[in-house]
Design a protein around this motif. Structure first.
Motif, short mmCIF file in Angstrom:
data_model
loop_
_atom_site.label_atom_id
_atom_site.label_comp_id
_atom_site.label_asym_id
_atom_site.label_seq_id
_atom_site.Cartn_x
_atom_site.Cartn_y
_atom_site.Cartn_z
N VAL A 45 0.71 -1.22 -0.03
CA VAL A 45 0.16 -0.22 0.10
C VAL A 45 0.92 1.25 -0.11
O VAL A 45 0.48 2.15 -0.77
N PHE A 46 1.39 1.01 0.97
CA PHE A 46 2.93 2.94 1.15
C PHE A 46 3.98 2.72 -0.09
O PHE A 46 3.63 3.66 -0.82
N ALA A 47 3.94 1.74 -1.37
CA ALA A 47 3.85 1.54 -2.09
C ALA A 47 3.61 1.86 -3.57
O ALA A 47 4.11 3.44 -4.52
N ALA A 48 1.94 1.87 -3.20
CA ALA A 48 0.59 2.07 -4.24
C ALA A 48 1.42 3.75 -4.33
O ALA A 48 0.08 4.33 -5.29
N VAL A 74 10.66 0.34 2.29
CA VAL A 74 9.67 0.32 2.25
C VAL A 74 9.24 0.94 1.09
O VAL A 74 8.60 -1.02 0.63
N CYS A 75 9.73 1.06 0.22
CA CYS A 75 8.28 1.77 -1.06
C CYS A 75 8.96 0.60 -1.83
O CYS A 75 8.72 0.17 -3.01
N LEU A 76 10.51 0.28 -2.53
CA LEU A 76 11.37 -0.52 -3.50
C LEU A 76 10.88 -1.91 -2.77
O LEU A 76 10.48 -2.85 -4.18
N THR A 77 10.17 -2.61 -1.99
CA THR A 77 10.51 -3.71 -0.75
C THR A 77 8.53 -3.84 -1.74
O THR A 77 8.50 -4.97 -2.23
N GLY A 78 7.96 -2.92 -1.49
CA GLY A 78 6.81 -3.11 -2.05
C GLY A 78 6.55 -3.02 -3.45
O GLY A 78 5.03 -4.09 -4.18
N ILE A 79 7.01 -1.60 -4.23
CA ILE A 79 7.17 -2.07 -5.39
C ILE A 79 7.79 -3.82 -6.66
O ILE A 79 7.13 -3.96 -7.26
N ARG A 80 8.44 -3.91 -5.55
CA ARG A 80 9.42 -5.36 -6.17
C ARG A 80 8.15 -6.91 -6.06
O ARG A 80 7.61 -7.78 -6.72
N HIS A 81 7.55 -6.21 -4.66
CA HIS A 81 6.41 -7.30 -4.54
C HIS A 81 4.95 -7.38 -5.91
O HIS A 81 4.09 -8.12 -6.27
N LEU A 82 4.64 -6.49 -5.87
CA LEU A 82 4.00 -5.49 -6.86
C LEU A 82 4.40 -6.30 -8.05
O LEU A 82 3.69 -6.51 -9.49
N VAL A 126 20.54 2.17 -7.98
CA VAL A 126 21.04 0.59 -8.27
C VAL A 126 20.53 -0.26 -7.34
O VAL A 126 19.48 -0.89 -8.61
N GLU A 127 19.33 -0.21 -6.94
CA GLU A 127 18.22 -0.86 -6.96
C GLU A 127 17.18 -0.97 -7.26
O GLU A 127 16.66 -2.07 -8.18
N CYS A 128 17.10 0.00 -7.92
CA CYS A 128 15.47 0.27 -9.06
C CYS A 128 15.95 -0.05 -9.96
O CYS A 128 15.25 -0.56 -10.61
N ALA A 129 16.85 0.35 -10.20
CA ALA A 129 17.47 -0.90 -12.26
C ALA A 129 17.32 -2.36 -11.78
O ALA A 129 17.38 -2.87 -13.21
N ARG A 130 17.48 -2.47 -10.96
CA ARG A 130 17.69 -4.33 -10.23
C ARG A 130 16.46 -4.63 -10.79
O ARG A 130 16.02 -5.92 -11.73
N LEU A 131 14.75 -3.90 -9.92
CA LEU A 131 13.59 -4.70 -10.29
C LEU A 131 13.64 -5.17 -11.84
O LEU A 131 12.22 -5.63 -12.32
#
Length: 131
Positions: A45-48, A74-82, A126-131
């Motif tokens: 929810v936080f990521a969304a 937390v945002c990147l974790t949420g994005i990864r799960h989504l 870098v973590e965003c690019a890995r997603l």
């Protein structure tokens, strides 16, 4: 509100309009989410809701880098799960979020004064690019 724009998903409308909310409202919402970190679905929810705010702008009322890092993480974790949810279900519910991530964060050409894209550190870029 961005009334002229049509959104196909509720999270897109909320995220797009969240950047226009007052700092007090954002600060209050960030504090509420901070109380919910232990809930397993809160990162989704936080990521969304806050992906634009967290990845492109500095969080309102966040004056320490540890809390800022927590929000980005937390945002990147949420994005990864989504992302994984979309991949496993062969859907495109969060396509807008990934297009934003690709265009505005990973492949962005706008660099801030401190040398980062938006408001995130090199490590998170870098973590965003890995997603």
């Amino acid at each position: 509100m961005n009334l002229g724009k049509q959104y196909s998903r509720f999270y897109e409308a909320i995220a797009a309009n969240m950047v226009n909310e007052s700092a007090d409202i954002k600060k209050s919402l960030f504090a509420e989410f901070g109380q919910l970190w232990v809930h397993p679905k809160v990162s989704l929810v936080f990521a969304a809701i806050f992906y634009r705010e967290v990845l492109l702008y500095h969080d309102p009322g966040v004056d320490d880098s540890q809390r800022r890092s927590k929000h980005v993480s937390v945002c990147l974790t949420g994005i990864r799960h989504l992302l994984w949810s979309d991949l496993h279900s062969s859907s495109r519910r969060f396509r807008g979020m990934y297009i934003f991530l690709r265009d505005e964060v990973v492949f962005s050409t706008s660099i801030s004064v401190d040398g980062h894209v938006g408001a995130i550190s090199d490590r998170f870029q870098v973590e965003c690019a890995r997603l």
